[in-house]
Structures are given as C-alpha cells and as structure tokens.
Design an enzyme around this catalytic site. Sequence first.
Site, PDB file in Angstrom:
ATOM      1  N   CYS A 134       0.877  -1.175   0.000  1.00  0.00           N
ATOM      2  CA  CYS A 134       0.000   0.000   0.000  1.00  0.00           C
ATOM      3  C   CYS A 134       0.916   1.228   0.000  1.00  0.00           C
ATOM      4  O   CYS A 134       2.095   1.114  -0.319  1.00  0.00           O
ATOM      5  CB  CYS A 134      -0.944  -0.014   1.199  1.00  0.00           C
ATOM      6  SG  CYS A 134      -0.115   0.173   2.786  1.00  0.00           S
ATOM      7  N   GLY A 135       0.401   2.367   0.382  1.00  0.00           N
ATOM      8  CA  GLY A 135       1.213   3.578   0.366  1.00  0.00           C
ATOM      9  C   GLY A 135       2.283   3.615   1.441  1.00  0.00           C
ATOM     10  O   GLY A 135       3.430   3.977   1.185  1.00  0.00           O
TER      11      GLY A 135
END
Length: 171
Positions: free
Chosen positions: A65-66
């Site tokens: 994810c980020g």
Amino acid sequence: MKNITAKDYIKVIEHPSKANVICIDVRSQGEFKSEKIPGTRNFPLDDLKKHFDELKKYKEIYVNCGSGIRSKKACALLKEMGLTNLVNLEGGIAACKKEGLNCETGKGPISIIRQVHITAGLLIITGALLGHFLDYRFWALSAFVGCGLFYAGVSGNCLMGMLMAKMPWNK
C-alpha cells in the site's frame, strides 16, 4: 505473515524467481491509478474478500500500500480468511521510492493522505477563524479535527482517510 523490506521487495518484482506469485496493492482504485509499483495488481482493501478465490491459488501473495498500514490490515484480514502465504511490504510504496524504485504514474486523484492533510488543515483554519470572528464555540471544530489527527497517529486508523477513500473521485 512475513514482512519484507523495500530493498528485498524490489528484488522480487525486478527478478521474479518464483512461479505462482502475485503482488497486490490494497489502496483505492484512484490511488492505484495515480501511482503504482510496476507489476502489481489492484485489490482494494474494502473489496479484498471478493478476490479470495483468486488469491488462494497463489504460492505467495506480496501485499503493498502507500505506507504499510493498510497492507498490514489486508494481511490480517486474509489470514483470518485462512491464507498463510502472505508477505507484507514494510513501509509500502514510500519505502520503495526511498530505495530508488521508479513507480508508474498515471492520471488519478492526489493521494488519500494528501487529501486528508488538505481537508484537516482547511477545517482547522475554518474553525479557528470562525471562532475568532463569529463565536468562540467554532473552536470546537478545530479541536475535534485535532483529536481525530491525534487518534490517527496513535492508532494507525485514519477515519477521515477511510471516508476520503469512499469518495466518488477516488473510485
């Protein structure tokens, strides 16, 4: 669930040595469209259960994810569903970029975290100005948003971010 560093993750995606491996990104579709690690597929966290039948076919599932927070949640959810072949990318895309990985960029909305920063900042400024010029009770708005930011920092759960992810421009 295993964890992998960005440096080792980059080796996996640049030189896949194992067959039957998938790399998934659990951010929203909008975030994925704006920036992604090459070779990843988008299975948003909110829709992860829909992809269970496909995911159980793989020998290893690399999750990113980020920043690494949502990928940990995704791994926990998938583990509850019975998958044990999970590898979490520590630090997410941000860590890979620090290691020099060139991410693919496209057209999409700005990242959820930037949307949260903009919205929270505007709400705090609005509460402060209205509290100063109209009625002191508007300062409660600034305090409320500040408490939300504090909670997000301590718990790793950003309620405003979850709300932003559901907005139409992030789909």
